[in-house]
Design an enzyme around this catalytic site. Structure first.
Site, PDB file in Angstrom:
ATOM      1  CB  ILE A 130      -0.866   0.053   1.281  1.00  0.00           C
ATOM      2  CG1 ILE A 130      -1.691  -1.218   1.432  1.00  0.00           C
ATOM      3  CG2 ILE A 130      -1.739   1.295   1.306  1.00  0.00           C
ATOM      4  CD1 ILE A 130      -2.366  -1.331   2.804  1.00  0.00           C
ATOM      5  N   GLY A 131       0.636   2.172  -0.897  1.00  0.00           N
ATOM      6  CA  GLY A 131       1.417   3.418  -0.956  1.00  0.00           C
ATOM      7  C   GLY A 131       0.531   4.608  -0.673  1.00  0.00           C
ATOM      8  CD  GLU A 249      -5.524  -0.345   5.427  1.00  0.00           C
ATOM      9  OE1 GLU A 249      -5.752   0.341   4.418  1.00  0.00           O
ATOM     10  OE2 GLU A 249      -4.519  -0.207   6.129  1.00  0.00           O
ATOM     11  CG  ASN A 368      -7.706   2.827  17.901  1.00  0.00           C
ATOM     12  OD1 ASN A 368      -7.385   2.371  16.802  1.00  0.00           O
ATOM     13  ND2 ASN A 368      -7.935   2.053  18.931  1.00  0.00           N
ATOM     14  CD  GLU A 369      -5.779   8.568  18.949  1.00  0.00           C
ATOM     15  OE1 GLU A 369      -5.409   8.030  17.885  1.00  0.00           O
ATOM     16  OE2 GLU A 369      -5.382   8.188  20.062  1.00  0.00           O
TER      17      GLU A 369
HETATM   18  C1  LIG Z   1       2.630  -1.293  11.549  1.00  0.00           C
HETATM   19  C2  LIG Z   1       2.209  -0.266  10.548  1.00  0.00           C
HETATM   20  C3  LIG Z   1       2.094  -0.592   9.203  1.00  0.00           C
HETATM   21  C4  LIG Z   1       1.718   0.377   8.274  1.00  0.00           C
HETATM   22  N1  LIG Z   1       1.664   0.034   6.964  1.00  0.00           N
HETATM   23  C5  LIG Z   1       1.368   0.991   6.046  1.00  0.00           C
HETATM   24  C6  LIG Z   1       1.391   0.682   4.647  1.00  0.00           C
HETATM   25  O1  LIG Z   1       1.676  -0.449   4.255  1.00  0.00           O
HETATM   26  N2  LIG Z   1       1.144   1.678   3.771  1.00  0.00           N
HETATM   27  C7  LIG Z   1       0.822   2.939   4.158  1.00  0.00           C
HETATM   28  O2  LIG Z   1       0.571   3.778   3.298  1.00  0.00           O
HETATM   29  N3  LIG Z   1       0.788   3.265   5.481  1.00  0.00           N
HETATM   30  C8  LIG Z   1       1.063   2.327   6.424  1.00  0.00           C
HETATM   31  N4  LIG Z   1       1.066   2.653   7.765  1.00  0.00           N
HETATM   32  C9  LIG Z   1       0.849   4.037   8.143  1.00  0.00           C
HETATM   33  C10 LIG Z   1      -0.444   4.317   8.898  1.00  0.00           C
HETATM   34  O3  LIG Z   1      -1.552   4.254   8.049  1.00  0.00           O
HETATM   35  C11 LIG Z   1      -0.273   5.698   9.559  1.00  0.00           C
HETATM   36  O4  LIG Z   1       0.703   5.562  10.573  1.00  0.00           O
HETATM   37  C12 LIG Z   1      -1.551   6.225  10.172  1.00  0.00           C
HETATM   38  O5  LIG Z   1      -2.485   6.529   9.184  1.00  0.00           O
HETATM   39  C13 LIG Z   1      -1.275   7.470  11.030  1.00  0.00           C
HETATM   40  O6  LIG Z   1      -0.613   8.437  10.297  1.00  0.00           O
HETATM   41  P1  LIG Z   1       0.722   9.121  10.887  1.00  0.00           P
HETATM   42  O7  LIG Z   1       1.666   8.026  11.273  1.00  0.00           O
HETATM   43  O8  LIG Z   1       1.178  10.136   9.907  1.00  0.00           O
HETATM   44  O9  LIG Z   1       0.279   9.840  12.248  1.00  0.00           O
HETATM   45  P2  LIG Z   1      -0.391  11.266  12.408  1.00  0.00           P
HETATM   46  O10 LIG Z   1      -1.491  11.413  11.442  1.00  0.00           O
HETATM   47  O11 LIG Z   1       0.694  12.293  12.417  1.00  0.00           O
HETATM   48  O12 LIG Z   1      -0.998  11.121  13.864  1.00  0.00           O
HETATM   49  C14 LIG Z   1      -0.204  11.294  15.049  1.00  0.00           C
HETATM   50  C15 LIG Z   1      -1.156  11.269  16.246  1.00  0.00           C
HETATM   51  O13 LIG Z   1      -2.056  12.388  16.149  1.00  0.00           O
HETATM   52  C16 LIG Z   1      -3.412  11.933  16.191  1.00  0.00           C
HETATM   53  N5  LIG Z   1      -4.259  12.729  15.279  1.00  0.00           N
HETATM   54  C17 LIG Z   1      -3.955  13.108  14.026  1.00  0.00           C
HETATM   55  N6  LIG Z   1      -5.000  13.776  13.482  1.00  0.00           N
HETATM   56  C18 LIG Z   1      -5.970  13.817  14.436  1.00  0.00           C
HETATM   57  C19 LIG Z   1      -7.282  14.344  14.474  1.00  0.00           C
HETATM   58  N7  LIG Z   1      -7.822  14.988  13.419  1.00  0.00           N
HETATM   59  N8  LIG Z   1      -8.002  14.171  15.625  1.00  0.00           N
HETATM   60  C20 LIG Z   1      -7.479  13.532  16.682  1.00  0.00           C
HETATM   61  N9  LIG Z   1      -6.221  12.997  16.704  1.00  0.00           N
HETATM   62  C21 LIG Z   1      -5.494  13.134  15.585  1.00  0.00           C
HETATM   63  C22 LIG Z   1      -3.356  10.504  15.689  1.00  0.00           C
HETATM   64  O14 LIG Z   1      -4.449   9.747  16.127  1.00  0.00           O
HETATM   65  C23 LIG Z   1      -2.044  10.007  16.283  1.00  0.00           C
HETATM   66  O15 LIG Z   1      -2.213   9.579  17.597  1.00  0.00           O
HETATM   67  C24 LIG Z   1       1.429   1.704   8.705  1.00  0.00           C
HETATM   68  C25 LIG Z   1       1.534   2.021  10.064  1.00  0.00           C
HETATM   69  C26 LIG Z   1       1.921   1.068  10.985  1.00  0.00           C
HETATM   70  C27 LIG Z   1       2.049   1.454  12.442  1.00  0.00           C
END
Ligand SMILES: Cc1cc2nc3c(=O)[nH]c(=O)nc-3n(C[C@H](O)[C@H](O)[C@H](O)COP(=O)(O)OP(=O)(O)OC[C@H]3O[C@@H](n4cnc5c(N)ncnc54)[C@H](O)[C@@H]3O)c2cc1C
Length: 382
Positions: A130-131, A249, A368-369
């Site tokens: 997934i990208g 997903e 989860n948020e």
């Molecule tokens: C094990 C693992 C595998 C993954 N595999 C893939 C993959 O194959 N391909 C891919 O594309 N992605 C992948 N991901 C990425 C995953 O989808 C993202 O980590 C996730 O969507 C969160 O984005 P972020 O890490 O940028 O965190 P952020 O969006 O920066 O969030 C940081 C914190 O802020 C909180 N937050 C952000 N916005 C809000 C809001 N509006 N309200 C309340 N709280 C908020 C979040 O809940 C979190 O606690 C993977 C992640 C993990 C951990």
């Protein structure tokens, strides 16, 4: 709007299939072909295992026969996936493609794209990643900056993706990017492309898990040229497409069974010797598991009827991912044990695997948020 989790029962016919999967798993274990592990749908990458599942007709189960599928119901697929998860089997190689890339191709792909990818995926010869996420663009996916510029006969791709699970081992990924500049409508001008991960201009850099495992990656896309035939769906429809992909997903039993093998190992260790306090904790965990499973089957049944239970799926994922983390913490507190990565003791090993993978449980697939926001909106609360 309300949350609808109508009780659903798996059809009696699925029990035969369940037994077939159990027999297969027993034979694999007897032949020492895999060691049961926690979170193996993410970290258990084993091409040969996935191919053996394909031989049994357990990849692309719900897809049309003309594309190499088996035209079975989503509930049949549910039974196969929950048995493999419960066994801690190494299913990571095909998991993403089977769960979401394949269904997206079926829904949005051209005839040529379906013919090219689906039969190879169903026979365990082509695997997907997934990208979506980017540095600074995870929860707020619409802020993606990776872009595709139109060129003669195709597109020129540039940008950076992050957290791409198994991108260093699979064949292709579906790239989510901008095909039009950001406008007032943030969800407009986004598209998806089918990209060969071996293309010139793609650099894949490892990101290691706490355990040291190389599981996910940063993917740099530097002037990668793809043909017009690599656009998935319609240009500009990427947001709607990616959202429907997320429904697949988020809804599966992997959202509460990642650490289930640790519960089985606990029961094996305690045998008949569990004291009253331990029995109470185990009873509570099993009751929670039972309730979650009931909710998850209800979501699967709704999907099977062609409904879109997005709010219910978000709810199950929020509750389920918290449960699978809480469960191993409760197990740790139940007995004198020393979680140790790679330990010969099954429970110690499984607990260590769980703890080192746990930080990702509530993040992956949407945090989860964010999911609670989806549920609140679904209930008309925001
Ligand atoms: C094990 C693992 C595998 C993954 N595999 C893939 C993959 O194959 N391909 C891919 O594309 N992605 C992948 N991901 C990425 C995953 O989808 C993202 O980590 C996730 O969507 C969160 O984005 P972020 O890490 O940028 O965190 P952020 O969006 O920066 O969030 C940081 C914190 O802020 C909180 N937050 C952000 N916005 C809000 C809001 N509006 N309200 C309340 N709280 C908020 C979040 O809940 C979190 O606690 C993977 C992640 C993990 C951990």
């Amino acid at each position: 709007m309300s949350v609808r989790l109508n009780p659903a029962v798996l059809p009696a016919a699925t029990e035969t299939l369940r037994q077939q999967v159990r027999d297969f798993v027993s034979a694999e274990l007897a032949a020492k072909r895999f060691l049961p592990g926690c979170d193996k749908w993410l970290g258990g990458f084993d091409l040969e295992f996935s191919k053996r599942l394909a031989v049994n007709g357990w990849l692309g189960m719900t897809w049309p026969k003309q594309y190499g599928g088996h035209e079975r119901s989503a509930l049949d697929r549910y039974v196969v996936t929950e048995e493999l998860l419960a066994a801690g089997a190494p299913v990571a190689a095909h998991w993403v493609g089977d769960r979401q890339s394949g269904p997206s191709l079926l829904r949005y792909g051209t005839e040529q794209q379906k013919q090219k990818y689906l039969p190879a995926m169903a026979s365990g010869e082509h695997y997907f990643a997934i990208g979506m996420s980017e540095p600074g663009s995870g929860s707020d996916l619409a802020s993606a900056r990776t872009k595709a510029d139109k060129i003669e006969g195709g597109w020129l791709l540039n940008g950076r993706k992050i957290w791409c699970s198994s991108a260093h081992r699979v064949d292709s990924f579906i790239l989510f990017c901008r095909t039009q500049p950001l406008s007032d409508d943030r969800h407009a001008g986004l598209s998806q492309f089918l990209v060969d991960l071996k293309s010139p201009g793609i650099t894949i850099r490892p990101i290691h898990l706490l355990s040291g495992e190389h599981h996910f990656n940063e993917v740099i896309i530097d002037n990668v040229e793809v043909g017009d035939d690599c656009l998935l769906g319609k240009e500009g429809d990427g947001w709607a497409q990616v959202t429907s992909e997320l429904a697949f997903e988020r809804s599966g039993p992997e959202r509460f069974l990642s650490t289930f093998p640790a519960l089985v190992a606990l029961l094996k260790r305690l045998g008949q010797d569990a004291d009253r306090g331990q029995q109470l904790v185990i009873g509570r965990m099993v009751a929670q598991l039972r309730a979650l499973r009931g909710m998850s089957v209800s979501v699967a049944a709704a999907l099977d009827r062609g409904e879109a239970p997005n709010v219910e799926a978000a709810l199950v994922k929020d509750l389920g991912t918290r449960f699978e983390g809480d469960m191993v913490e409760q197990i740790r507190l139940l007995l004198e044990t020393q979680p140790e990565y790679g330990s010969d003791d099954e429970l110690d090993r499984l607990l260590a695997e769980s703890f080192l993978h746990m930080p990702g449980f509530t993040l992956r697939g949407g945090t989860n948020e964010i999911l609670r926001g989806v549920v609140a909106r679904g209930l008309g609360l925001r």
